[in-house]
Design a protein around this motif. Structure first.
Motif, PDB file in Angstrom:
ATOM      1  N   ASN A  49     -27.100-101.160 -55.989  1.00 51.01           N
ATOM      2  CA  ASN A  49     -28.253-100.666 -56.724  1.00 51.01           C
ATOM      3  C   ASN A  49     -27.842 -99.567 -57.705  1.00 51.01           C
ATOM      4  OD1 ASN A  49     -30.919-100.330 -57.423  1.00 51.01           O
ATOM      5  ND2 ASN A  49     -31.281 -98.816 -55.807  1.00 51.01           N
ATOM      6  N   ALA A  50     -26.893 -98.724 -57.259  1.00 55.91           N
ATOM      7  CA  ALA A  50     -26.420 -97.631 -58.103  1.00 55.91           C
ATOM      8  C   ALA A  50     -25.768 -98.184 -59.366  1.00 55.91           C
ATOM      9  CB  ALA A  50     -25.438 -96.757 -57.323  1.00 55.91           C
ATOM     10  N   THR A 101     -28.517 -99.649 -61.754  1.00 59.99           N
ATOM     11  CA  THR A 101     -29.284 -98.602 -62.444  1.00 59.99           C
ATOM     12  C   THR A 101     -28.419 -97.891 -63.470  1.00 59.99           C
ATOM     13  OG1 THR A 101     -30.404 -98.292 -60.346  1.00 59.99           O
ATOM     14  CG2 THR A 101     -30.847 -96.669 -62.043  1.00 59.99           C
ATOM     15  N   LEU A 102     -27.195 -97.591 -63.050  1.00 54.19           N
ATOM     16  CA  LEU A 102     -26.253 -96.901 -63.931  1.00 54.19           C
ATOM     17  C   LEU A 102     -26.011 -97.721 -65.205  1.00 54.19           C
ATOM     18  CD1 LEU A 102     -24.537 -94.329 -63.792  1.00 54.19           C
ATOM     19  CD2 LEU A 102     -22.724 -95.652 -62.729  1.00 54.19           C
ATOM     20  N   ILE A 108     -29.091 -97.756 -67.545  1.00 54.41           N
ATOM     21  CA  ILE A 108     -29.268 -96.470 -68.227  1.00 54.41           C
ATOM     22  C   ILE A 108     -28.127 -96.223 -69.221  1.00 54.41           C
ATOM     23  CG2 ILE A 108     -29.253 -93.969 -67.820  1.00 54.41           C
ATOM     24  CD1 ILE A 108     -31.187 -94.498 -65.518  1.00 54.41           C
ATOM     25  N   LEU A 145     -28.455 -95.342 -73.155  1.00 56.68           N
ATOM     26  CA  LEU A 145     -27.803 -94.175 -73.746  1.00 56.68           C
ATOM     27  C   LEU A 145     -26.889 -94.592 -74.897  1.00 56.68           C
ATOM     28  CD1 LEU A 145     -26.913 -92.050 -70.578  1.00 56.68           C
ATOM     29  CD2 LEU A 145     -28.661 -91.566 -72.296  1.00 56.68           C
ATOM     30  N   LEU A 174     -22.277 -85.459 -60.918  1.00 54.03           N
ATOM     31  CA  LEU A 174     -22.142 -86.749 -60.235  1.00 54.03           C
ATOM     32  C   LEU A 174     -21.255 -86.632 -59.002  1.00 54.03           C
ATOM     33  CD1 LEU A 174     -21.705 -89.101 -63.324  1.00 54.03           C
ATOM     34  CD2 LEU A 174     -23.655 -89.053 -61.756  1.00 54.03           C
ATOM     35  N   THR A 204     -22.814 -86.256 -55.632  1.00 52.94           N
ATOM     36  CA  THR A 204     -23.640 -87.355 -55.122  1.00 52.94           C
ATOM     37  C   THR A 204     -22.695 -88.342 -54.426  1.00 52.94           C
ATOM     38  OG1 THR A 204     -23.379 -88.865 -56.983  1.00 52.94           O
ATOM     39  CG2 THR A 204     -25.056 -87.154 -57.212  1.00 52.94           C
ATOM     40  N   PRO A 205     -23.248 -89.310 -53.681  1.00 53.29           N
ATOM     41  CA  PRO A 205     -22.356 -90.268 -52.991  1.00 53.29           C
ATOM     42  C   PRO A 205     -21.739 -91.303 -53.930  1.00 53.29           C
ATOM     43  CG  PRO A 205     -24.568 -90.199 -52.007  1.00 53.29           C
ATOM     44  CD  PRO A 205     -24.649 -89.498 -53.308  1.00 53.29           C
ATOM     45  N   LEU A 206     -21.997 -91.215 -55.224  1.00 56.59           N
ATOM     46  CA  LEU A 206     -21.468 -92.209 -56.169  1.00 56.59           C
ATOM     47  C   LEU A 206     -19.938 -92.236 -56.120  1.00 56.59           C
ATOM     48  CD1 LEU A 206     -22.358 -94.140 -58.523  1.00 56.59           C
ATOM     49  CD2 LEU A 206     -21.846 -92.238 -60.057  1.00 56.59           C
ATOM     50  N   LYS A 207     -19.392 -93.443 -56.014  1.00 58.82           N
ATOM     51  CA  LYS A 207     -17.931 -93.593 -56.003  1.00 58.82           C
ATOM     52  C   LYS A 207     -17.420 -93.643 -57.440  1.00 58.82           C
ATOM     53  CE  LYS A 207     -17.644 -96.280 -51.736  1.00 58.82           C
ATOM     54  NZ  LYS A 207     -19.084 -96.232 -51.393  1.00 58.82           N
ATOM     55  N   PRO A 208     -16.226 -93.102 -57.687  1.00 57.92           N
ATOM     56  CA  PRO A 208     -15.674 -93.169 -59.039  1.00 57.92           C
ATOM     57  C   PRO A 208     -15.638 -94.608 -59.570  1.00 57.92           C
ATOM     58  CG  PRO A 208     -14.302 -91.752 -57.681  1.00 57.92           C
ATOM     59  CD  PRO A 208     -15.351 -92.335 -56.789  1.00 57.92           C
TER      60      PRO A 208
END
Lengths: 247, 304
Positions: A2-3, A6-7, A10, A14, A90, A93-97
């Motif tokens: 999901n991340a 969404t990323l 967006i 941008l 970032l 947050t739990p976002l992985k590289p």
């Protein structure tokens, strides 16, 4: 997952809100078609083996788009995000590289394919450019070339201390390649000494690969380009993943 | 009470500067813990080591039982962070920021509700770069609460906010705590620490100077209270020597300041003076505060 979705959505928005990036990816190649098309037209010439200037420029302009995205958009955006402190936000947050890079990669790939389709559509509408290859291998070739060129961009992003430095490094790599690789203008019109320099430029292999796929050359004639790009992708990809930093 | 953050002998140097010098403390579950000190005291370095953004030279930090650098992703699910320095892409809209950051978490709070609570509901479509400093700050506070965190870090919570927004933020922090979360904040506003925190750690030059409840810090160090009133210059001031709570009296012009300590200090002075028939005009007491504690402990003013 999901991340990443969404990323990516967006990131696309941008990208489109950034006038300079959008210009060089979508508008500039169109201007090239209009400009050089009006100068040279698309009459078949012996210099290009019976093809016209526009026929032969389609894969070249595509190569130009993916190189601009890879060497300019990617490192500048990434470095300025790091410089401003977007990446450090970032990091907590739990976002992985890898998820972060994936979103960025998909967006830039998408924009590249969009830019390419504009160019080809316009080339076909105005000059009835000839395409003698197959669509799927061509698109795969564009993606493969993009990944190789983008990996150089991500490496610059990992190494450059500021967005300004990334900008300069990108330009220094981009300019000679545009003129000496056959992307901006066909190599055939350059003197032989210049053509020799082109062998050391990654973009030359992108142009060879894409032109080969565009005119339907068999894979056996394309493998040197595939190999060179593969080595670039492997080395720069691994290095940039290793050297990635949020701050 | 359960320690939720454990810090032991933390050290961090930048070239010659010891930013954090042997810092140890614990934060307990459910408290509002404040780290105060002047700019450059090492607050941000300390909190960012605990958040996993920086690595300590030596010593250890554990958050919810985990190592913050090794368990970055797992911790980030359960912890909320507002950084002193961070940014968003300039053209990212407020609503997109919440959507994007919300998508990173397994557990999500109602982002729009949070925006409303922070007075940003009419800024939904504003790009980040068009927000004022205070609005950006409030957006980052929203983002820190998006994952319904068990522990929230606020680094300089109310910097850039006007006094009214600051008070409203204090109310919000108390609400978050009532919801069961633990709060760890840094501030250089002593008043903020005093009003808001259950326990306060005073940091100076990277060292822990004191750690206790604000009341104990103010009361325990023998910092004097003051009673101030106006008395016409020609009128004699009765002696207050008989009062044990009074330590000294200062008189300059028509202004009288009585220094002393103890719980009954003010009332004993007032009673004694009223008995002598002194008319106490413009009477006020000045409670010692954390700024006085800092001055007493370090010999310097908080604001240099």
């Amino acid at each position: 997952m999901n991340a990443i979705k969404t990323l990516t959505i967006i990131d696309f928005k941008l990208f489109l809100r950034e006038p300079i990036g959008t210009f060089f990816t979508l508008a500039f190649p169109i201007i090239l078609v209009l400009l050089f098309g009006s100068i040279y037209g698309n009459e078949p010439t012996d210099l290009f083996g019976g093809y016209g200037t526009m026929d032969i420029s389609m894969p070249g302009y595509t190569a130009l788009i993916l190189t601009t995205v890879g060497l300019m958009n990617i490192p500048i955006t990434m470095c300025s995000y790091r410089e401003m402190g977007v990446l450090r936000r970032l990091k907590v947050t739990p976002l992985k590289p890898m998820s972060f890079i994936s979103g960025d990669l998909i967006t830039n790939l998408g924009m590249t394919l969009l830019g390419m389709s504009f160019v080809v559509l316009l080339g076909w509408l105005l000059y009835r450019v000839r395409f003698e290859g197959q669509v799927i291998p061509l698109i795969l070739g564009v993606i493969y070339s993009s990944l190789a060129m983008f990996s150089i961009g991500y490496l610059i992003a990992s190494l450059a201390p500021t967005a300004r430095v990334a900008n300069v490094v990108g330009l220094v790599l981009l300019y000679p390649m545009v003129f000496l690789s056959g992307a901006g203008m066909p190599l055939e019109i350059l003197p032989e000494s210049m053509q020799n320099i082109s062998k050391f430029l990654p973009l030359t292999y992108v142009v060879r690969l894409l032109r080969g796929l565009w005119f339907g050359l068999p894979a056996s004639e394309l493998w040197p380009s595939i190999l060179v790009l593969g080595v670039i992708l492997l080395i720069c990809g691994l290095l940039s993943a290793r050297l990635f930093r949020w701050e | 009470m359960q320690p939720i953050v454990q810090v032991e002998h933390l050290q961090k140097s930048y070239e010659d500067l010891k930013a954090v010098d042997d810092v140890s403390f614990e934060v307990y579950s459910g408290e509002i813990f404040g780290m105060v000190g002047p700019n450059g005291a090492g607050k941000t370095t300390t909190i960012e080591i605990i958040e996993g953004l920086r690595k300590a030279d030596s010593g250890s930090a554990r958050v919810l039982g985990m190592d913050p650098t090794q368990s970055r992703e797992e911790l980030a699910e359960r912890v909320g962070v507002q950084l002193q320095q961070s940014a968003l892409p300039p053209r990212l809209r407020v609503v997109e920021a919440l959507e994007l950051f919300g998508s990173f978490y397994r557990q999500q709070a109602d982002g729009k509700e949070l925006l409303k609570r922070l007075g940003l509901e009419d800024k939904l479509n504003a790009p980040y770069a068009k927000l004022s400093g205070g609005q950006q700050q409030r957006l980052f506070i929203c983002m820190a609460l998006l994952n319904k965190p068990e522990l929230v870090f606020f680094d300089e919570l109310t910097t850039g906010l006007d006094p009214q927004a600051r008070r409203s933020m204090w109310g919000l922090v108390q609400e978050i705590r009532q919801g069961g979360a633990t709060i760890f904040l840094t501030t250089h506003f002593m008043e903020e620490a005093e009003r808001l925190c259950d326990r306060v750690l005073i940091l100076d030059h990277g060292k822990v100077v004191a750690l206790d409840t604000p009341e104990a810090l103010v009361g325990g160090l023998g910092v004097e209270k003051r009673l101030v009133f106006t008395l016409p210059e020609e009128q004699a001031l009765p002696s207050l020597d008989g009062l044990p709570a009074v330590s000294r009296v200062e008189r300059s012009g028509s202004r009288v300041i009585v220094y002393g300590q103890g719980r009954r200090f003010a009332s004993s002075v007032v009673v004694a003076l009223e008995d002598e028939g002194v008319d106490l005009v413009d009477l006020r007491t000045e409670q010692a505060n954390l700024e006085d504690v800092f001055l007493k402990l370090t010999g310097r003013e908080m604001r240099e």
